[in-house]
Write an enzyme that holds these catalytic residues in place. Structure first.
Site, PDB file in Angstrom:
ATOM      1  CG  HIS A  90      -1.953  -1.005   1.343  1.00 59.09           C
ATOM      2  ND1 HIS A  90      -3.032  -0.938   2.290  1.00 59.09           N
ATOM      3  CD2 HIS A  90      -2.049  -2.067   0.505  1.00 59.09           C
ATOM      4  CE1 HIS A  90      -3.777  -2.137   2.013  1.00 59.09           C
ATOM      5  NE2 HIS A  90      -3.125  -2.668   0.769  1.00 59.09           N
ATOM      6  CE1 TYR A 219      -4.515   3.022   9.718  1.00 59.59           C
ATOM      7  CE2 TYR A 219      -4.895   2.917  12.239  1.00 59.59           C
ATOM      8  CZ  TYR A 219      -4.124   2.491  10.940  1.00 59.59           C
ATOM      9  OH  TYR A 219      -2.855   1.652  11.254  1.00 59.59           O
TER      10      TYR A 219
HETATM   11  C1  DHB Z   1      -3.937  -3.825  11.337  1.00 59.61           C
HETATM   12  C2  DHB Z   1      -3.562  -3.710  12.556  1.00 59.61           C
HETATM   13  C3  DHB Z   1      -3.288  -2.636  13.226  1.00 59.61           C
HETATM   14  O1  DHB Z   1      -2.885  -2.418  14.368  1.00 59.61           O
HETATM   15  C4  DHB Z   1      -3.170  -1.197  12.461  1.00 59.61           C
HETATM   16  O2  DHB Z   1      -2.917  -0.266  12.953  1.00 59.61           O
HETATM   17  C5  DHB Z   1      -3.623  -1.641  11.159  1.00 59.61           C
HETATM   18  C6  DHB Z   1      -3.986  -2.828  10.520  1.00 59.61           C
HETATM   19  C7  DHB Z   1      -4.482  -5.205  10.820  1.00 59.61           C
HETATM   20  O3  DHB Z   1      -4.516  -5.955  11.601  1.00 59.61           O
HETATM   21  O4  DHB Z   1      -4.617  -5.356   9.803  1.00 59.61           O
END
Ligand code: DHB
Ligand code: FAD
Length: 410
Positions: A90, A219
């Protein structure tokens, strides 16, 4: 006779199997397994001791975000093949709030750095395969592990394997046994300083048989709390919801989970996660924790045994890899030339990276989660911070630099 054959041949309770290695590694998580592989490639002997079963260690669902440096390290140590084929690279990440998604182009802001999605359990599976192919010892389901005499030149690890009492004498012990392990608590309390913060919330995480509806992570800050959209493969979506730290997973039917995820993640352009069969659920508490120093005599702590970050910054697994890379280079110096300068610098340098990750993880967590005592001012302040972030190239660059992570250094 090989050491393990001898142990298998001994009668329960009647013998103490004595053996020797250069580095005794407690824990076969990402830290212990990667350390074993790094040492193997440098011709340094190790024994890895794990108290869980191989299946349990491989099935345990945890992190998914690999920094570029972790991906590079996997390739350098010869376990990058499946990661190169199946990992999802990504270049950007979304922040969602106020009904809209805002993309941060991490690669453009950092001169080409990104992240790769590849489950921690796949990392562990690849490292176990490499260890088993190397023929060096990796023992699962060992019991009653304890560490001794690490302030002397000959530390020992005692444990039981298949009912046989064993004592392993080492030059150095690596405590890679995670937050609930036995190595850190074995250090006298007056030799450690603990820095800690518990958060008044946790994450409820699921895996679903659903094609990811976004190519990149989202997020989200919502009035109902934080939510995170992630993935594991073109067929599997990974999703998280902020919840109480002691949330009863039994109170969350699949329908309730989907409706809460939709409420927190859906944006005004019609985007929302695809739904599918939920095949894994769990609740994770959130904590920031650092033990200083990361060394007592010949016992070196690495990964979650020494520090925990809340998962919002996706740093835990990557920090563990950074620690063991540093430790392996230091041990190489020690064995090649007797030079202990890098071993002596290990704790201070590992802690410098740890505290950078602590700051970032705390900041991401506090920007994106709603705490019980928060009032409308706090929510507006969080929104203002996110508005500033997505409107400022400098602020986005700062996030992108920390999120993609710096190169590992020795
Ligand atoms: C994932 C876990 C995380 O703590 C994060 O910040 C982003 C992705 C995951 O498990 O995909
Ligand atoms: P661990 O993975 O904990 O490995 C330690 C190993 O030591 C384990 O296999 C354990 O069984 C073994 N062990 C423990 N005690 C003993 C003993 N007495 N004797 C022998 N062996 C022992 N990070 C993220 O970035 N994103 C996430 O979504 C995320 N989710 C997480 C969910 C959970 C439930 C947890 C606990 C952590 C999560 N993390 C996450 C953090 C990340 O998974 C860790 O930072 C990473 O696993 C650290 O690796 P490690 O090898 O240091 O420790």
């Amino acid at each position: 006779m090989s050491w393990s054959a001898a142990a298998h041949g001994a009668k329960a309770g009647t013998t103490i199997m004595l053996s020797r290695t250069q580095v005794g590694i407690v824990g076969a998580g990402p830290a212990g397994l990667m350390l074993g592989q790094l040492l193997h490639l440098r011709g340094i002997d190790s024994v890895i001791l794990e108290n869980r079963s191989q299946e349990y260690v491989i099935e345990r669902v945890r992190a998914g975000v690999l920094e570029q440096a972790t991906v590079d390290l996997m390739r350098e140590v010869g376990v990058g093949g499946r990661l190169a084929r199946e990992g999802l690279r990504h270049d950007g990440v979304y922040l969602a709030f106020g009904g809209a998604r805002h993309r941060i182009d991490m690669a453009e802001l950092t001169g080409g750095r990104g992240i790769t999605i590849y489950g921690q359990n796949e990392v562990v599976r690849d490292l176990i395969d490499a260890r088993q192919a190397s023929g060096r010892p990796l023992h699962f389901e060992v019991e009653d592990v304890s560490v001794h005499d690490f302030t002397s030149g000959t530390p020992t690890i005692r444990y039981r394997l298949n009912g046989v009492a064993c004592e392993l004498t080492c030059d150095v012990i690596a405590g890679c046994d995670g937050f609930h392990g036995i190595t850190r608590p074995a250090i006298p309390a007056d030799r450690l300083r603990i820095f800690e913060r518990a958060y008044p919330f946790g994450w409820l995480g699921i895996l679903a048989e659903a094609a990811p509806s976004s190519d990149e992570l989202v997020y989200s800050l919502h009035e109902r709390g934080f939510a995170l959209f992630s993935m594991r493969s073109p067929q599997v979506t990974r999703l998280y919801l902020q919840c109480a730290p002691d949330e009863d997973i039994g109170a969350w039917s699949d329908d309730r989970i989907w409706s809460e995820l939709d409420a927190r993640l859906a944006t005004n352009d019609g985007w929302r996660p695809n739904h599918g069969r939920i095949f894994q659920k769990g609740v994770t508490g959130m904590r920031s924790f650092v033990a200083e120093p990361m060394r007592c005599g010949r016992l070196f702590l690495a990964g979650d045994a020494a520090h925990i970050v809340p998962p919002t910054g996706a740093k835990g697994l990557n920090l563990a890899m950074a620690d063991v890379y540093r430790l392996a280079v230091a041990l190489e110096d020690f064995y090649r030339s007797g030079n202990e300068a890098r071993l002596d610098a290990y704790s201070e340098r590992a802690l410098a990276r740890t505290w950078r990750a602590q700051r970032f993880s705390w900041w991401m967590t506090s920007m994106l989660h709603r705490a019980d005592g928060d009032n409308p001012f706090d929510f507006r302040r969080q929104r203002a911070e996110l508005e500033y972030l997505v409107g400022s190239r400098a602020a986005m660059t700062s996030l992108a630099e920390s999120y993609t992570g710096a190169a590992f250094d020795a």
